[in-house]
Scaffold this motif. Structure first.
Motif, PDB file in Angstrom:
ATOM      1  N   VAL A 294      39.566  82.025  88.612  1.00  0.00           N
ATOM      2  CA  VAL A 294      40.133  83.040  89.154  1.00  0.00           C
ATOM      3  C   VAL A 294      41.080  83.693  88.231  1.00  0.00           C
ATOM      4  O   VAL A 294      41.732  83.074  87.535  1.00  0.00           O
ATOM      5  CB  VAL A 294      41.082  82.538  90.368  1.00  0.00           C
ATOM      6  N   ASP A 295      41.284  85.126  88.279  1.00  0.00           N
ATOM      7  CA  ASP A 295      42.290  85.854  87.283  1.00  0.00           C
ATOM      8  C   ASP A 295      43.485  85.733  87.813  1.00  0.00           C
ATOM      9  O   ASP A 295      43.681  85.169  88.699  1.00  0.00           O
ATOM     10  CB  ASP A 295      41.418  87.264  87.148  1.00  0.00           C
ATOM     11  N   GLU A 296      44.320  86.445  87.194  1.00  0.00           N
ATOM     12  CA  GLU A 296      45.718  86.466  87.348  1.00  0.00           C
ATOM     13  C   GLU A 296      46.099  86.892  88.786  1.00  0.00           C
ATOM     14  O   GLU A 296      47.107  86.879  89.213  1.00  0.00           O
ATOM     15  CB  GLU A 296      46.529  87.412  86.409  1.00  0.00           C
ATOM     16  N   CYS A 297      45.255  88.051  89.438  1.00  0.00           N
ATOM     17  CA  CYS A 297      45.540  88.644  90.537  1.00  0.00           C
ATOM     18  C   CYS A 297      45.312  87.432  91.488  1.00  0.00           C
ATOM     19  O   CYS A 297      45.751  87.612  92.786  1.00  0.00           O
ATOM     20  CB  CYS A 297      44.666  89.569  90.935  1.00  0.00           C
ATOM     21  N   GLY A 298      44.483  86.529  91.380  1.00  0.00           N
ATOM     22  CA  GLY A 298      44.154  85.601  92.343  1.00  0.00           C
ATOM     23  C   GLY A 298      43.670  85.716  93.708  1.00  0.00           C
ATOM     24  O   GLY A 298      43.892  84.781  94.592  1.00  0.00           O
TER      25      GLY A 298
END
Length: 186
Positions: free
Chosen positions: A149-153
């Motif tokens: 999962v990326d930083e935006c989540g």
């Protein structure tokens, strides 16, 4: 105003304030807010350090060795492990959740790499085990799942890679004896 300099480039997801000022009249300006959202999940990509199927490893003293049933406790992940990658897929040094995770994923089975369009990536690793119909005779298959999962989540924006680890029952060929040594009795 993302706190990363005046480059007019948004550095990740979130809400940012912007100001537009007339070059001819610095007292004439307007401002507002813009929300940057990431609508794209990370992407798993193949690389030489991540075999999608693995049945053994290269040992220092004996060369390539098949995984055998006595290796299951060393291979199997209890719960979850994690690590972080930069958006371009490079491993963030020191990001493994434990020394065991670093050893297992860099020296034994490998780890999945992901890329993303919007910041660092958090990867969790978990195992599911299939002992076969007869746990005493059948080979064991561990399915290792890497979830990114990326930083935006956003939960719907995850990516998954899997790795299949085959563990066989040992045979006589799996027994390694040390070389003969002659000792003096004097």
């Amino acid at each position: 105003e993302d706190g990363v300099g005046a480059d007019n480039v948004i550095q990740g997801c979130g809400t940012y304030k912007y100001t537009v000022t007339d070059n001819n009249d610095p007292n004439n300006s307007c401002w507002g807010y813009i929300t940057a959202e990431d609508k794209q999940a990370p992407v798993c990509y193949p690389w030489e350090g991540f075999p999608t199927t693995i049945s053994g490893w290269d040992t220092k003293n004996y060369g390539f060795q098949e995984f055998v049933c006595t290796d299951i406790d060393k291979l199997l992940i209890e719960g979850e492990l994690s690590y972080k990658l930069e958006a371009d897929g490079d491993l963030i040094e020191g990001s493994f959740s434990s020394k065991y995770a670093k050893w297992m994923l860099t020296k034994v089975t490998g780890y999945a790499k992901f890329t993303d369009n919007c910041g660092d990536i958090h990867v969790t690793v978990s195992d599911a085990v299939d002992y076969g119909y007869d746990p005493n005779c059948d080979d064991v298959v561990i399915t290792r799942t890497f979830t990114a999962v990326d930083e935006c989540g956003a939960p719907h924006e995850t990516a998954i890679c899997t790795q299949t680890i085959y563990v066989t029952k040992p045979t006589l060929e799996d027994v390694y004896c040390p070389k003969d040594v002659e000792l003096s009795c004097e």
